[in-house]
Motif scaffolding. Structure first.
Motif, PDB file in Angstrom:
ATOM      1  N   LEU A 273     -18.762  -1.253 -10.455  1.00 51.57           N
ATOM      2  CA  LEU A 273     -17.464  -1.766  -9.745  1.00 51.57           C
ATOM      3  C   LEU A 273     -18.036  -2.028  -8.300  1.00 51.57           C
ATOM      4  CD1 LEU A 273     -14.235  -2.094  -9.514  1.00 51.57           C
ATOM      5  CD2 LEU A 273     -14.327   0.334  -8.466  1.00 51.57           C
ATOM      6  N   ARG A 274     -17.643  -3.492  -8.047  1.00 54.47           N
ATOM      7  CA  ARG A 274     -17.996  -4.118  -6.666  1.00 54.47           C
ATOM      8  C   ARG A 274     -16.754  -4.197  -5.631  1.00 54.47           C
ATOM      9  NH1 ARG A 274     -22.736  -7.369  -6.581  1.00 54.47           N
ATOM     10  NH2 ARG A 274     -24.550  -6.272  -7.567  1.00 54.47           N
TER      11      ARG A 274
ATOM     12  N   ASN B 247       6.822  -8.541 -11.209  1.00 57.97           N
ATOM     13  CA  ASN B 247       7.177  -8.543  -9.884  1.00 57.97           C
ATOM     14  C   ASN B 247       6.351  -7.483  -9.248  1.00 57.97           C
ATOM     15  OD1 ASN B 247       8.826 -10.903  -9.676  1.00 57.97           O
ATOM     16  ND2 ASN B 247      10.829  -9.647  -9.961  1.00 57.97           N
ATOM     17  N   GLY B 248       6.031  -7.727  -7.752  1.00 58.53           N
ATOM     18  CA  GLY B 248       5.445  -6.305  -7.219  1.00 58.53           C
ATOM     19  C   GLY B 248       3.803  -6.803  -7.034  1.00 58.53           C
ATOM     20  N   ALA B 249       3.309  -5.684  -6.789  1.00 57.07           N
ATOM     21  CA  ALA B 249       1.675  -5.674  -6.215  1.00 57.07           C
ATOM     22  C   ALA B 249       0.926  -5.923  -7.557  1.00 57.07           C
ATOM     23  CB  ALA B 249       1.495  -4.388  -5.475  1.00 57.07           C
ATOM     24  N   LEU B 250       0.084  -6.683  -7.311  1.00 59.37           N
ATOM     25  CA  LEU B 250      -0.979  -6.936  -8.724  1.00 59.37           C
ATOM     26  C   LEU B 250      -2.420  -6.428  -8.145  1.00 59.37           C
ATOM     27  CD1 LEU B 250       0.037 -10.447  -9.589  1.00 59.37           C
ATOM     28  CD2 LEU B 250       0.417  -8.550 -10.871  1.00 59.37           C
ATOM     29  N   ALA B 251      -2.962  -5.420  -9.177  1.00 58.11           N
ATOM     30  CA  ALA B 251      -4.242  -4.898  -8.823  1.00 58.11           C
ATOM     31  C   ALA B 251      -5.389  -5.761  -9.746  1.00 58.11           C
ATOM     32  CB  ALA B 251      -4.415  -3.609  -9.188  1.00 58.11           C
ATOM     33  N   PHE B 252      -6.434  -5.865  -9.084  1.00 55.35           N
ATOM     34  CA  PHE B 252      -7.600  -6.549  -9.687  1.00 55.35           C
ATOM     35  C   PHE B 252      -8.921  -5.813  -9.392  1.00 55.35           C
ATOM     36  CE2 PHE B 252      -8.496  -8.953  -5.701  1.00 55.35           C
ATOM     37  CZ  PHE B 252      -7.523  -8.945  -5.057  1.00 55.35           C
ATOM     38  N   THR B 253      -9.938  -6.216 -10.086  1.00 50.27           N
ATOM     39  CA  THR B 253     -11.356  -5.564  -9.737  1.00 50.27           C
ATOM     40  C   THR B 253     -12.232  -6.536 -10.068  1.00 50.27           C
ATOM     41  OG1 THR B 253     -11.308  -4.821 -12.110  1.00 50.27           O
ATOM     42  CG2 THR B 253     -10.602  -3.335 -10.404  1.00 50.27           C
ATOM     43  N   LEU B 254     -13.569  -6.292  -9.563  1.00 51.18           N
ATOM     44  CA  LEU B 254     -14.845  -6.871  -9.818  1.00 51.18           C
ATOM     45  C   LEU B 254     -15.812  -5.986 -10.417  1.00 51.18           C
ATOM     46  CD1 LEU B 254     -16.176  -9.751 -10.676  1.00 51.18           C
ATOM     47  CD2 LEU B 254     -17.048  -9.358  -8.166  1.00 51.18           C
ATOM     48  N   HIS B 255     -16.389  -6.170 -11.520  1.00 47.68           N
ATOM     49  CA  HIS B 255     -17.746  -5.149 -12.002  1.00 47.68           C
ATOM     50  C   HIS B 255     -18.762  -6.392 -12.150  1.00 47.68           C
ATOM     51  CE1 HIS B 255     -14.765  -2.504 -13.104  1.00 47.68           C
ATOM     52  NE2 HIS B 255     -15.420  -1.599 -13.059  1.00 47.68           N
TER      53      HIS B 255
ATOM     54  N   GLU C 242     -12.309  -6.172   0.457  1.00 49.84           N
ATOM     55  CA  GLU C 242     -13.647  -5.794   1.013  1.00 49.84           C
ATOM     56  C   GLU C 242     -14.682  -5.693  -0.234  1.00 49.84           C
ATOM     57  OE1 GLU C 242     -10.970  -4.049   0.769  1.00 49.84           O
ATOM     58  OE2 GLU C 242     -11.387  -1.987   0.443  1.00 49.84           O
ATOM     59  N   GLY C 243     -15.859  -5.617  -0.023  1.00 45.27           N
ATOM     60  CA  GLY C 243     -16.689  -5.446  -0.964  1.00 45.27           C
ATOM     61  C   GLY C 243     -17.692  -6.718  -1.464  1.00 45.27           C
ATOM     62  N   VAL C 244     -17.652  -7.602  -0.806  1.00 42.92           N
ATOM     63  CA  VAL C 244     -18.283  -8.699  -1.428  1.00 42.92           C
ATOM     64  C   VAL C 244     -19.899  -8.384  -1.008  1.00 42.92           C
ATOM     65  CG1 VAL C 244     -16.456 -10.389  -0.251  1.00 42.92           C
ATOM     66  CG2 VAL C 244     -18.449  -9.757   1.273  1.00 42.92           C
ATOM     67  N   ALA C 245     -20.650  -9.097  -2.072  1.00 41.60           N
ATOM     68  CA  ALA C 245     -22.084  -8.827  -2.021  1.00 41.60           C
ATOM     69  C   ALA C 245     -22.580  -9.798  -2.756  1.00 41.60           C
ATOM     70  CB  ALA C 245     -22.255  -7.369  -2.716  1.00 41.60           C
TER      71      ALA C 245
END
Ligand code: MG
Length: 214
Positions: A150-151, A137-145, A188-191
């Motif tokens: 890191l984008r 439960n709770g917040a899930l973090a995610f990334t895109l490289h 944010e960070g779309v490219a």
């Protein structure tokens, strides 16, 4: 087919996608957070699996990545209350809402639909799906490289509308079916993506998605 990390599979249904669900992304698009959720659709054939090589479409010169938490629906539902929404979730994954940004901008200016900009073949790569029972439960973090850089970096706690609110809203307008999914919006960070790029999206240490572009 959705493939779950426990080995089960499920046919892919309609992909419901939410626009501007993170305020910082709405700001970078020079657009407000909408009063009601923005919803658009991708067909099941827009899906691409982990490890795919995706051909950037010839009708665009500016395809953007949008990394998003994807929620897979495990049971049919209409008019689902927020407090009951968890019972519809089969699992979560990490996906890319690939967007032909130039085509989308033209459609916005002319007041036309986003289908070509958003729903082209293989515009929805998604990781394997983690059964919800395995997700804390709770917040899930995610990334895109992209190519190791890191984008995008997001956390679901920053959503304007929670997963449960989104399930309730979508099921109030549409009929959610087992195998449908919800793309919950991008931070944010779309490219731009280019041929030769490799994108790696990660949902905490739970699951990753690797996609190559040609
Ligand atoms: Mg998106």
């Amino acid at each position: 087919m959705w493939t779950f990390t426990n080995g089960t599979t499920m046919p892919i249904g309609t992909m419901y996608c939410i626009g501007r669900n993170y305020a910082a992304h709405a700001r970078e698009m020079n657009a407000p957070v909408p009063e009601a959720p923005i919803v658009f659709l991708k067909p099941p054939a827009a899906y691409a699996t982990n490890g795919s090589t995706i051909a950037l479409p010839s009708f665009s010169t500016n395809v953007h990545h949008e990394v998003e938490l994807v929620v897979v629906i495990g049971a049919d539902g209409e008019n689902v209350a927020e407090q009951d929404a968890a019972s519809l979730i089969a699992g979560v994954g990490i996906g890319l809402d690939l967007t032909a940004r130039d085509v989308q901008q033209g459609a916005k200016q002319r007041g036309e639909p986003w289908a070509v900009a958003k729903s082209w073949k293989h515009s929805a790569p998604v990781s394997a799906i983690v059964p919800i029972a395995e997700v804390l439960n709770g917040a899930l973090a995610f990334t895109l490289h992209v190519n190791g850089e890191l984008r995008q970096s997001g956390i679901t706690a920053n959503m304007e509308r929670s997963v449960h609110e989104l399930i309730s809203y979508v099921s109030s307008v549409f009929t959610l079916r087992r195998g449908d999914c919800i793309f919950t919006g991008t931070p944010e960070g779309v490219a731009q993506l280019h041929a030769g790029d490799t994108a790696i999206a990660a949902l905490q240490d739970l699951i990753t998605l690797t996609v190559h572009f040609s």
